[in-house]
Design an enzyme around this catalytic site. Structure first.
Site, PDB file in Angstrom:
ATOM      1  N   GLN A   1       0.834  -1.159  -0.042  1.00 19.88           N
ATOM      2  CA  GLN A   1       0.175  -0.041  -0.117  1.00 19.88           C
ATOM      3  C   GLN A   1       0.810   1.466  -0.098  1.00 19.88           C
ATOM      4  OE1 GLN A   1      -3.105   0.430  -0.847  1.00 19.88           O
ATOM      5  NE2 GLN A   1      -3.930  -1.810  -0.473  1.00 19.88           N
TER       6      GLN A   1
ATOM      7  N   GLY B   1       1.447  -5.322  -8.282  1.00 21.24           N
ATOM      8  CA  GLY B   1       1.364  -4.126  -9.221  1.00 21.24           C
ATOM      9  C   GLY B   1      -0.154  -3.591  -9.317  1.00 21.24           C
TER      10      GLY B   1
ATOM     11  N   THR C   1       8.667 -18.801 -16.570  1.00 23.42           N
ATOM     12  CA  THR C   1       8.896 -17.526 -17.610  1.00 23.42           C
ATOM     13  C   THR C   1       8.169 -16.467 -16.961  1.00 23.42           C
ATOM     14  OG1 THR C   1       8.823 -19.164 -19.085  1.00 23.42           O
ATOM     15  CG2 THR C   1       8.292 -17.023 -20.013  1.00 23.42           C
TER      16      THR C   1
ATOM     17  N   CYS D   1     -20.131  -9.388   7.369  1.00 20.37           N
ATOM     18  CA  CYS D   1     -21.261 -10.186   7.669  1.00 20.37           C
ATOM     19  C   CYS D   1     -21.593 -11.099   6.462  1.00 20.37           C
ATOM     20  CB  CYS D   1     -22.659  -9.293   7.592  1.00 20.37           C
ATOM     21  SG  CYS D   1     -22.796  -8.635   8.891  1.00 20.37           S
TER      22      CYS D   1
HETATM   23  C1  LIG Z   1      -3.537  -6.000  -1.699  1.00 22.09           C
HETATM   24  C2  LIG Z   1      -2.456  -6.508  -0.716  1.00 22.09           C
HETATM   25  C3  LIG Z   1      -1.606  -7.478  -0.651  1.00 22.09           C
HETATM   26  C4  LIG Z   1      -2.075  -8.883  -1.632  1.00 22.09           C
HETATM   27  O1  LIG Z   1      -1.393  -8.374  -2.928  1.00 22.09           O
HETATM   28  P1  LIG Z   1      -1.725  -9.350  -4.459  1.00 22.09           P
HETATM   29  O2  LIG Z   1      -1.189  -8.965  -5.208  1.00 22.09           O
HETATM   30  O3  LIG Z   1      -3.562  -9.134  -4.430  1.00 22.09           O
HETATM   31  O4  LIG Z   1      -1.648 -10.583  -3.679  1.00 22.09           O
HETATM   32  C5  LIG Z   1      -0.728  -7.872   0.444  1.00 22.09           C
HETATM   33  N1  LIG Z   1      -0.622  -6.779   1.412  1.00 22.09           N
HETATM   34  C6  LIG Z   1      -1.381  -5.775   1.303  1.00 22.09           C
HETATM   35  C7  LIG Z   1      -1.028  -4.667   2.655  1.00 22.09           C
HETATM   36  C8  LIG Z   1      -2.304  -5.413   0.366  1.00 22.09           C
HETATM   37  O5  LIG Z   1      -3.024  -4.266   0.314  1.00 22.09           O
END
Ligand SMILES: *Cc1c(COP(=O)(O)O)cnc(C)c1O
Length: 406
Positions: free
Chosen positions: A183, A204, A241, A329
């Site tokens: 993040q 990404g 790959t 929920c």
């Molecule tokens: C989205 C997220 C992940 C996971 O990443 P992916 O590419 O979806 O596996 C891990 N850590 C945090 C803090 C994220 O926000």
């Protein structure tokens, strides 16, 4: 198309930037070579991959030989933690936090079970504003700690942890340090040159590149054991790959992120603040979750007491507004998010939490639209809520803590 979409769920995933999409497209069609091939046709793909590696390294102050490509942020997290445990098999202790993403939290909990409790996991608590206590952190480090894994920025609240300082402390004790920076990358400046961080995870799709591509930074000199063993790709550190088009996309996305970091921390932050202040002012019994300052510029997490977060999301959805909630929920559990629980957010507030996460694609008009639509939704839901009525009108007695969303 009916209602236009107002997308404020960028911590869940982001739109692929048009510039990024344009950059990657030729590698699905005319330039489909394998970068490992001897011929010129494949070789030109290899050159483009090297360029992408450079763009990514530049954004985080790393060297190109310190990056390896993975399939996602989750794989990067797993690779780092499992590598450390294999590099130091005699060390059985992991230090992490109670608010990590499931990619780290569930892996650590799984390891604990998998090895018949041979591994000890310390999950550091956070305070009411989501912050760690560094003294408690230092005290948690043991002789047999193999790795510390602490996220740079929290996906639910945006709260930032002082990972550079924490890494220095770990290093002084001879302990490896991993940070899930999924993040943080592209939203806050990161410079790994001269830092004590050993491993850093990137994904990404959280920064306007496609889903299914990740990076793990491994500091030069850090012991490393591969997760995927196979071909010689990534200098033998990750077989398979290369996901060529996605890697090229991520390179372009990192270049864009560097050029937009300023805007993210000025215009996007101001938009977030306008939204946050507007909602907190317009709606009574609303509170911010997470520290106000030590936070990502794009994220706000607000609790509206006595209403159900998922009900709020459904109503927002009718206006085309995309957000997330900290209550779960639909998963059949009445438990609110582990992050809000760790912060000690009261039950009636944790259930009514909404996360709005912005990007450079959000506009002032969109913020105004949310400010217009959300307050009446809360008012309407509260009018129907037995919790609200028993708390504020004293009439409906015996409202027990039952989930109202079914
Ligand atoms: C989205 C997220 C992940 C996971 O990443 P992916 O590419 O979806 O596996 C891990 N850590 C945090 C803090 C994220 O926000």
């Amino acid at each position: 198309m009916s209602t236009p979409v107002v997308y404020m769920d960028n911590n869940a995933t982001t739109k692929v930037a048009p510039e990024v999409l344009a950059e990657m497209m030729p590698y699905f069609s005319e330039l489909y070579g394998n970068p490992s091939s001897m011929h010129t046709f494949g070789g030109q793909v290899g050159k483009k991959l090297a360029n992408a590696r450079q763009q990514i390294a530049s954004l985080i102050g790393a060297s190109t030989d310190e990056l390896l490509f993975t399939s996602c942020g989750t794989e990067s997290d797993s690779t780092a933690i499992l590598s450390a445990l294999q590099s130091f098999p005699e060390r059985r202790h992991i230090v992490t936090t109670r608010v990590e993403h499931p990619a780290v939290k569930n892996l650590c909990e799984h390891l604990d079970k998998l090895t018949g409790h041979k591994h000890r996991v310390t999950q550091l608590p956070v305070d009411r504003e989501g912050r760690l206590d560094l003294k408690q952190y230092e005290e948690s480090l043991a002789e047999d700690t193999a790795i510390v894994s602490v996220m740079w920025a929290n996906n639910e609240t945006g709260v930032l942890f002082p990972v550079e300082e924490m890494a220095r402390i770990a290093k002084s004790r001879g302990i490896l340090f991993h940070t899930d920076a999924v993040q943080a990358v592209g939203k806050v400046p990161i410079d790994l040159s001269g830092s004590a961080i050993d491993f850093l995870s990137i994904s990404g799709h959280k920064l306007h590149a496609p889903k299914g591509i990740g990076v793990l930074y491994v500091r030069r000199g850090t012991p490393f054991v591969p997760f995927l063993i196979g071909g010689h790709q990534e200098k033998g550190r990750r077989g398979g790959t290369e996901n060529v088009a996605a890697i090229i996309a991520l390179g372009k996305a990192c270049e864009l992120a560097a050029s937009r970091m300023e805007e993210e921390n000025t215009r996007v932050k101001a938009l977030r603040d306008k939204l946050e202040n507007g909602l907190l002012t317009a709606i009574p019994h609303a509170m911010l979750n997470g520290h106000k300052e030590e936070r990502l510029p794009n994220t706000t997490n607000i609790s509206f007491e006595y209403v159900e977060g998922e009900a709020i999301l459904l109503h927002l959805d009718q206006f085309g507004i995309c957000a997330s909630s900290g209550s779960a929920c639909t998963s059949g559990s009445l438990e609110p998010s582990h992050v809000l629980r760790a912060m000690g957010v009261p039950f009636t507030a944790a259930h009514g939490s909404v996360r709005l996460s912005l990007s450079v694609y959000n506009t002032e008009a969109e913020a105004d639209y949310v400010l217009e639509k959300l307050p009446p939704i809360i008012e309407k839901l509260r009018a129907m809520s037995p919790f609200w009525q028993s708390a504020h009108k004293g009439s409906v007695g015996g409202a027990s803590c039952k989930c109202q969303c079914s």
